[in-house]
Design a protein around this motif. Structure first.
Motif, PDB file in Angstrom:
ATOM      1  N   ILE A 173       0.701  -1.242   0.045  1.00 13.86           N
ATOM      2  CA  ILE A 173       0.038  -0.036  -0.137  1.00 13.86           C
ATOM      3  C   ILE A 173       1.128   1.208   0.111  1.00 13.86           C
ATOM      4  O   ILE A 173       0.589   2.174  -0.548  1.00 13.86           O
ATOM      5  CB  ILE A 173      -1.003  -0.132   1.130  1.00 13.86           C
ATOM      6  N   PHE A 174       1.999   1.113   0.608  1.00 10.82           N
ATOM      7  CA  PHE A 174       3.025   2.152   0.602  1.00 10.82           C
ATOM      8  C   PHE A 174       3.272   2.441  -0.727  1.00 10.82           C
ATOM      9  O   PHE A 174       3.516   3.607  -1.250  1.00 10.82           O
ATOM     10  CB  PHE A 174       4.218   2.035   1.551  1.00 10.82           C
ATOM     11  N   ILE A 176       2.035   1.705  -3.508  1.00 10.45           N
ATOM     12  CA  ILE A 176       0.873   2.187  -4.432  1.00 10.45           C
ATOM     13  C   ILE A 176       1.082   3.716  -4.090  1.00 10.45           C
ATOM     14  O   ILE A 176       0.760   4.563  -4.880  1.00 10.45           O
ATOM     15  CB  ILE A 176      -0.474   1.616  -3.918  1.00 10.45           C
ATOM     16  N   GLY A 177       1.128   4.276  -2.577  1.00  9.21           N
ATOM     17  CA  GLY A 177       0.839   5.735  -2.325  1.00  9.21           C
ATOM     18  C   GLY A 177       2.176   6.574  -3.250  1.00  9.21           C
ATOM     19  O   GLY A 177       1.669   7.529  -3.819  1.00  9.21           O
ATOM     20  N   ILE A 178       3.309   5.978  -3.159  1.00  5.20           N
ATOM     21  CA  ILE A 178       4.646   6.700  -3.720  1.00  5.20           C
ATOM     22  C   ILE A 178       4.248   6.664  -5.194  1.00  5.20           C
ATOM     23  O   ILE A 178       4.597   7.719  -5.917  1.00  5.20           O
ATOM     24  CB  ILE A 178       5.869   5.859  -3.341  1.00  5.20           C
ATOM     25  N   LEU A 180       1.332   6.658  -6.858  1.00  4.50           N
ATOM     26  CA  LEU A 180       0.307   7.536  -7.495  1.00  4.50           C
ATOM     27  C   LEU A 180       0.962   9.018  -7.196  1.00  4.50           C
ATOM     28  O   LEU A 180       0.764   9.784  -8.134  1.00  4.50           O
ATOM     29  CB  LEU A 180      -0.713   7.408  -6.168  1.00  4.50           C
ATOM     30  N   VAL A 181       1.708   9.314  -5.930  1.00  2.00           N
ATOM     31  CA  VAL A 181       2.113  10.739  -5.806  1.00  2.00           C
ATOM     32  C   VAL A 181       3.159  10.865  -7.128  1.00  2.00           C
ATOM     33  O   VAL A 181       2.718  12.066  -7.792  1.00  2.00           O
ATOM     34  CB  VAL A 181       2.824  10.843  -4.726  1.00  2.00           C
ATOM     35  N   ALA A 211      10.625  17.679  -9.089  1.00  6.77           N
ATOM     36  CA  ALA A 211       9.223  17.577  -8.315  1.00  6.77           C
ATOM     37  C   ALA A 211       9.480  16.168  -7.855  1.00  6.77           C
ATOM     38  O   ALA A 211       9.119  15.796  -6.584  1.00  6.77           O
ATOM     39  CB  ALA A 211       8.135  17.661  -9.228  1.00  6.77           C
ATOM     40  N   LEU A 214      11.951  15.275  -4.950  1.00  8.95           N
ATOM     41  CA  LEU A 214      11.835  15.970  -3.666  1.00  8.95           C
ATOM     42  C   LEU A 214      10.697  14.917  -2.795  1.00  8.95           C
ATOM     43  O   LEU A 214      11.130  14.788  -1.855  1.00  8.95           O
ATOM     44  CB  LEU A 214      11.197  17.462  -3.937  1.00  8.95           C
ATOM     45  N   ALA A 215       9.693  14.892  -3.814  1.00 13.77           N
ATOM     46  CA  ALA A 215       8.806  14.082  -3.206  1.00 13.77           C
ATOM     47  C   ALA A 215       8.839  12.678  -2.581  1.00 13.77           C
ATOM     48  O   ALA A 215       8.629  12.174  -1.745  1.00 13.77           O
ATOM     49  CB  ALA A 215       7.571  13.934  -4.411  1.00 13.77           C
ATOM     50  N   ILE A 218      11.157  12.829   0.409  1.00 15.48           N
ATOM     51  CA  ILE A 218      10.560  12.807   1.709  1.00 15.48           C
ATOM     52  C   ILE A 218       9.779  11.633   1.917  1.00 15.48           C
ATOM     53  O   ILE A 218       9.988  11.298   3.114  1.00 15.48           O
ATOM     54  CB  ILE A 218       9.447  14.073   1.500  1.00 15.48           C
ATOM     55  N   ILE A 219       9.258  10.983   0.915  1.00 15.75           N
ATOM     56  CA  ILE A 219       8.449   9.808   1.340  1.00 15.75           C
ATOM     57  C   ILE A 219       9.382   8.665   1.896  1.00 15.75           C
ATOM     58  O   ILE A 219       9.109   8.008   2.797  1.00 15.75           O
ATOM     59  CB  ILE A 219       7.457   9.231   0.194  1.00 15.75           C
ATOM     60  N   MET A 222      10.426   8.889   5.329  1.00 16.51           N
ATOM     61  CA  MET A 222       9.283   8.627   6.045  1.00 16.51           C
ATOM     62  C   MET A 222       9.317   7.044   6.098  1.00 16.51           C
ATOM     63  O   MET A 222       9.193   6.383   7.077  1.00 16.51           O
ATOM     64  CB  MET A 222       7.882   9.032   5.848  1.00 16.51           C
ATOM     65  N   MET A 225      11.571   4.898   8.106  1.00 18.55           N
ATOM     66  CA  MET A 225      11.572   4.936   9.702  1.00 18.55           C
ATOM     67  C   MET A 225      10.443   4.222  10.177  1.00 18.55           C
ATOM     68  O   MET A 225      10.179   4.017  11.479  1.00 18.55           O
ATOM     69  CB  MET A 225      11.301   6.239  10.053  1.00 18.55           C
ATOM     70  N   ILE A 226       9.619   3.560   9.446  1.00 19.83           N
ATOM     71  CA  ILE A 226       8.396   2.914   9.845  1.00 19.83           C
ATOM     72  C   ILE A 226       8.691   1.274   9.685  1.00 19.83           C
ATOM     73  O   ILE A 226       9.173   0.540   8.773  1.00 19.83           O
ATOM     74  CB  ILE A 226       7.151   3.122   9.051  1.00 19.83           C
TER      75      ILE A 226
ATOM     76  N   LEU B  81      -3.787  11.592  -5.234  1.00 24.03           N
ATOM     77  CA  LEU B  81      -2.617  12.196  -4.875  1.00 24.03           C
ATOM     78  C   LEU B  81      -2.893  12.465  -3.437  1.00 24.03           C
ATOM     79  O   LEU B  81      -2.044  12.142  -2.492  1.00 24.03           O
ATOM     80  CB  LEU B  81      -2.442  13.474  -5.320  1.00 24.03           C
ATOM     81  N   GLY B  84      -2.636   9.106  -1.639  1.00 26.34           N
ATOM     82  CA  GLY B  84      -1.361   8.802  -1.687  1.00 26.34           C
ATOM     83  C   GLY B  84      -0.580   9.466  -0.597  1.00 26.34           C
ATOM     84  O   GLY B  84       0.270   8.953  -0.009  1.00 26.34           O
ATOM     85  N   ILE B  87      -1.556   8.335   3.051  1.00 31.04           N
ATOM     86  CA  ILE B  87      -1.508   7.027   3.613  1.00 31.04           C
ATOM     87  C   ILE B  87      -0.061   6.948   4.193  1.00 31.04           C
ATOM     88  O   ILE B  87       0.242   6.459   5.442  1.00 31.04           O
ATOM     89  CB  ILE B  87      -1.702   6.016   2.451  1.00 31.04           C
ATOM     90  N   PHE B  92       3.183   6.893   9.043  1.00 31.86           N
ATOM     91  CA  PHE B  92       4.297   7.336   9.541  1.00 31.86           C
ATOM     92  C   PHE B  92       4.121   8.015  11.112  1.00 31.86           C
ATOM     93  O   PHE B  92       4.642   7.337  12.126  1.00 31.86           O
ATOM     94  CB  PHE B  92       4.821   8.418   8.902  1.00 31.86           C
ATOM     95  N   ILE B 119       6.235  22.515  -5.039  1.00 35.77           N
ATOM     96  CA  ILE B 119       6.930  22.164  -6.066  1.00 35.77           C
ATOM     97  C   ILE B 119       5.976  22.230  -7.415  1.00 35.77           C
ATOM     98  O   ILE B 119       6.735  22.290  -8.466  1.00 35.77           O
ATOM     99  CB  ILE B 119       7.744  20.900  -5.780  1.00 35.77           C
TER     100      ILE B 119
END
Lengths: 230, 267
Positions: A173-174, A176-178, A180-181, A211, A214-215, A218-219, A222, A225-226, B81, B84, B87, B92, B119
């Motif tokens: 699921i993570f 998928i999140g990354i 999608l962003v 873009a 950077l995104a 950051i992800i 995070m 660290m989980i 987004l 995304g 989550i 975290f 950005i």
């Protein structure tokens, strides 16, 4: 929570590379949006995110399956890339069947006069008042490259995440999140529609690098660290 | 991209007000549900789901604000987004925050959202004046929606519990898609020159209610009977607000006429 050491820095870098691959991969996929759904523009008739998510998630499944057999990074990434390529190719083939046999429109590109791969002329086949229709050869090849990059990126992210937390559900699921962003950032960069690498909009790809970098960074921080928890 | 005339959609309710309602309402719901959970045997888990409603309204309002400028990719991209970003930040926050996890997760999601907005304006050159604010609200709304629905499914805001009953079971996928649809659908369905804020936001309440029903059905598999209450509450909210939405549709429409059935010759 785990701290950040040399290994996690490596995983962060893997996540960033994966994110960049996804963001660039999106630029190769022939996305036609709503006009293409009415066979009035070249490309698959849906949005970038849907296409990228569809092929990327298939790539994740393929990578996950391969991870059960081996922990060789190269094999896993290759498996993810092939999975995504098959998915996007199947989508484009079926889309073309609909455009050719259903709508009755010959695939033609509006961005080039001659298809760079088949060298066939495009303007004679373009219906007046449209900006191309269907998925011509060059778009098809471009889309396959997009699937390769997206699938490889997605599975690289998934591999890094699973190595960190050992939890397939959380990693999936993570990822998928990354995914999608980065896909959304890329689709904003092309403003919704693109034909592929021969499109003039393709030259914008360096903009999305900043873009996505950077995104993803950051992800990535995070994500490492989980822990898997439970 | 095309910039809508006048720069942005006219709003009756101020964004700041909705932001406060959304964030506070959502967090109160999550904390109340997880505090009352052990005492009531998870019968309070529907409160977390109710807290999702103001968060979805916040999200739908920021989708409305950003997308009225025209982002060129269709509205769904921004909803995806939101979840995304939400989550990653939410998990975290939960993983490292302990008791303050939900607050931390929401704050990180909003900060991350602001950065994404920055950005896109600077690197991708969107130049939408409300972009940073919009993506900040979206990140927060995404995180709270995800957390609220997850707590409704698991009955607790504890990271390990959510891991076990939401992520490991795969219900996270339902929460993810139902949550993002709840946020993106209202503006996607109502957009156009005659779009009005009250109609879009009323629709947002009804889509949030459907997400609650979905989370409630998932919860039956994890916390059992108490989740039926979540489903019932979701349905009641949906019936009330969908009716209200339909009234607003009739108010804004030029005319509502019955077309009757197709004549036999047209078949």
């Amino acid at each position: 929570m785990t701290g950040i050491d040399a290994t996690s820095v490596m995983y962060i870098i893997e996540i960033i590379i994966g994110g960049l691959l996804v963001a660039i991969g999106v630029h190769f996929v022939p996305v036609g949006g709503a006009p293409a759904a009415m066979a009035q523009a070249t490309g698959v008739g849906t949005g970038t995110v849907q296409l990228a998510a569809g092929s990327g998630l298939t790539g994740l499944l393929a990578a996950g399956l391969m991870m059960k057999m081996t922990d060789d990074l190269l094999l896993i990434v290759a498996s993810g890339a092939v999975g995504a390529m098959i998915m996007i190719d199947a989508t484009m083939v079926v889309g073309n069947w609909v455009y050719i046999y259903g709508v009755g429109a010959p695939p033609a590109s509006a961005k080039v006069n001659y298809d760079p791969i088949t060298k066939l002329p495009q303007p004679p086949y373009m219906a007046p008042g449209t900006v191309g229709q269907g998925i011509p050869t060059v778009c098809y090849v471009s889309g396959t490259i997009g699937g390769l990059l997206g699938g490889a990126g997605g599975s690289l992210i998934y591999f890094a995440l699973l190595s960190i937390n050992g939890n397939p559900g959380l990693s999936g699921i993570f990822a998928i999140g990354i995914f999608l962003v980065n896909a959304v950032l890329a689709s904003w960069n092309i403003q919704g529609t693109i034909e592929g690498f021969h499109d003039t909009k393709f030259k914008r790809w360096p903009r999305v690098l900043q873009a996505a970098l950077l995104a993803s960074a950051i992800i990535g921080v995070m994500a490492v660290m989980i822990t898997g928890g439970a | 991209m095309s910039v809508a005339a006048g720069g942005g959609a006219p709003s009756k309710v101020e964004p700041m007000k909705l932001r406060i309602y959304g964030v506070v309402g959502g967090l109160v719901g999550i904390y109340l549900a997880s505090l009352l959970g052990p005492m009531t045997g998870n019968w309070a888990s529907f409160i977390a789901a109710l807290g999702v409603i103001p968060a979805v309204v916040l999200g739908a309002n920021s989708v409305r604000r950003v997308c009225s400028y025209g982002i060129g990719t269709g509205v769904p991209s921004i909803g995806m987004l939101a979840l995304g970003m939400g989550i990653v930040a939410a998990m975290f926050g939960l993983a490292i925050g302990g008791v303050i996890g939900p607050i931390l997760g929401t704050a990180i999601a909003m900060g991350f959202g602001y950065l994404i907005g920055l950005i896109t304006n600077k690197a991708i050159k969107f130049n939408i004046p409300v972009m940073e604010e919009g993506t900040m609200d979206l990140g927060g709304a995404g995180a709270i929606t995800l957390l609220g629905l997850s707590v409704a499914v698991s009955g607790s805001a504890d990271y390990a519990a959510i891991q076990m009953s939401v992520i490991a079971t795969g219900y996270i996928a339902v929460v993810f898609i139902a949550g993002s649809l709840a946020i993106l659908h209202p503006f996607n369905a109502n957009l156009g020159p005659d779009e009005t804020q009250d109609r879009t936001l009323t629709h947002a309440i009804s889509t949030a209610a459907l997400a609650i029903v979905a989370a409630g059905i998932c919860g039956i598999g994890t916390i059992g009977l108490p989740s039926v209450l979540t489903v019932i509450v979701g349905f009641l909210v949906w019936i009330v607000y969908f009716k209200k939405f339909f009234q607003l549709v009739k108010r804004d429409a030029a005319g509502v006429v019955g077309t009757g059935l197709l004549p036999p010759s047209a078949q």
